[in-house]
Write a protein that holds these residues in place. Structure first.
Motif: not given
Ligand code: TYD
Length: 209
Positions: A36, A97-98, A143, A151
């Motif tokens: 996610e 994560s949220t 990163r 990102n």
């Molecule tokens: P991603 O490139 O998948 O990062 P990672 O490899 O660290 O998981 O990007 C997901 C990004 O979204 C990461 O910075 C965390 C953020 N995120 C939220 O802010 N809220 C959420 O509910 C989720 C699932 C992710």
């Protein structure tokens, strides 16, 4: 078996999720590995909006709702059917994560986020959450070593990422029976071994190599 890997950016969750899924497959389980935001075609489109750097104007509330919308689709299209089939799930990030990013990082109201999470997930919670914890600077340096991976959320301030990390730690300490905290600043092999030990202990699996 519904296992979620959580943690700050740069903790190495995606590598460890793949290793864990492969290891569970070798043990004879059918495993769904997912992540996610994303995990479905709709979720991947939402992910693109969420992570592209040209969406810098996105409001915190919009971000929380989009994360949760992607999650609702993921729950209904992927996670619940997998659990109904009896498959194991290894998921890279979920509702915590949220709480950590939108609650801790963006400082949105946690009770309101909990209501939205319940609506999005129908109350589906993991049986094990593995927190890959590491100092914020270490994660961000990892990163930034790979510029293509950076990102919109990675670009937030150090203070934002520090709040994210602290919120994860608070969540884990508040519910130790469903969380395991692992030091993700260790080398990859050490982290992989620690994850296996946690999974064996949590699910009372027979110990093999
Ligand atoms: P991603 O490139 O998948 O990062 P990672 O490899 O660290 O998981 O990007 C997901 C990004 O979204 C990461 O910075 C965390 C953020 N995120 C939220 O802010 N809220 C959420 O509910 C989720 C699932 C992710």
């Amino acid at each position: 078996m519904f296992i979620v890997l959580e943690g700050p950016d740069g903790a190495g969750k995606s590598v460890q999720a793949t290793r864990l899924a492969e290891w569970l497959c070798v043990r004879g389980l059918t495993v769904v590995q997912t992540r996610e935001p994303g995990g479905t075609a709709t979720g991947d489109e939402i992910r693109a909006i969420l992570l592209q750097s040209d969406h810098l104007h996105l409001h915190a509330e919009t971000e929380a709702l989009l994360m949760s919308a992607a999650r609702a689709q993921h729950v209904h299209e992927v996670l619940l059917p997998a659990l109904e089939r009896g498959d194991a799930i290894v998921c890279d990030r979920y509702a915590d994560s949220t709480y950590a990013y939108q609650g801790g990082g963006r400082q949105l109201n946690m009770e309101q986020l909990a209501v939205i999470q319940h609506f999005a997930t129908g109350g589906l919670v993991p049986n094990l959450r593995i927190l890959l914890d590491l100092p914020v600077e270490v994660g961000l340096n990892r990163r930034h070593g790979d510029a293509g991976q950076i990102n919109r959320i990675d670009r937030e301030s150090l203070a934002f990422h520090e709040r994210v990390r602290q919120t994860f730690l608070e969540l884990a300490h508040a519910d130790p029976s469903s969380w395991t905290i692992i030091d993700a600043s260790a080398d990859i092999e050490t982290v992989t071994a620690a994850i296996r030990i946690a999974v064996v202990a949590h699910f009372h699996l027979a110990v093999t190599s």
